[in-house]
Motif scaffolding. Sequence first.
Motif: not given
Length: 157
Positions: A85-86, A123-124, A94, A132, A79-80, A82-83
């Motif tokens: 956070d990309l 995954y995000y 972001h 996800y 787990n990376m 929340s998306v």
Amino acid sequence: MKIKNITKAAIFFIFSFLWIGTIQSQNMGLKVDPRLKDVFSQQKIARLESEGSFKIAVYNYFLDHSYYLSDVAPENGKNMGSVSDLVLVNGEGHFQETIDIFKNQSFNPYLYDIQIPYDTPIYYVIEEGKNYLIFYARGEYEANLAKYLNQEKIIIQ
């Protein structure tokens, strides 16, 4: 004896030239996905297309096949967060898109700083418990890419 060697060399040269030409012509139908224009210069894109480079297939494949959406987080995935956070590769922001970017296939993973391990998918979270964004482990992705190139008879130069 020298004439025989020269003849052999000439025939080898001709077949080599024809073989290289065949490789290029088999890949000439490949077109750059428009999303790559956000990543590469027009000059590089023109060069790839004019050469019939297999790299077009590789770059294009990554755009739509390096990830998938699921309503279940992978059991063995990392787990990376929340998306959102990309982080953009250029460091100037972001991820701020809606889930529609994945549904209409306009997501461009090349624009984001995504570090994908060889043997673990990441995954995000898009919507907790609902969606996800899952990136294949690099090893699995490379195997899928090799299978695709083989099925499509794309010649690696």
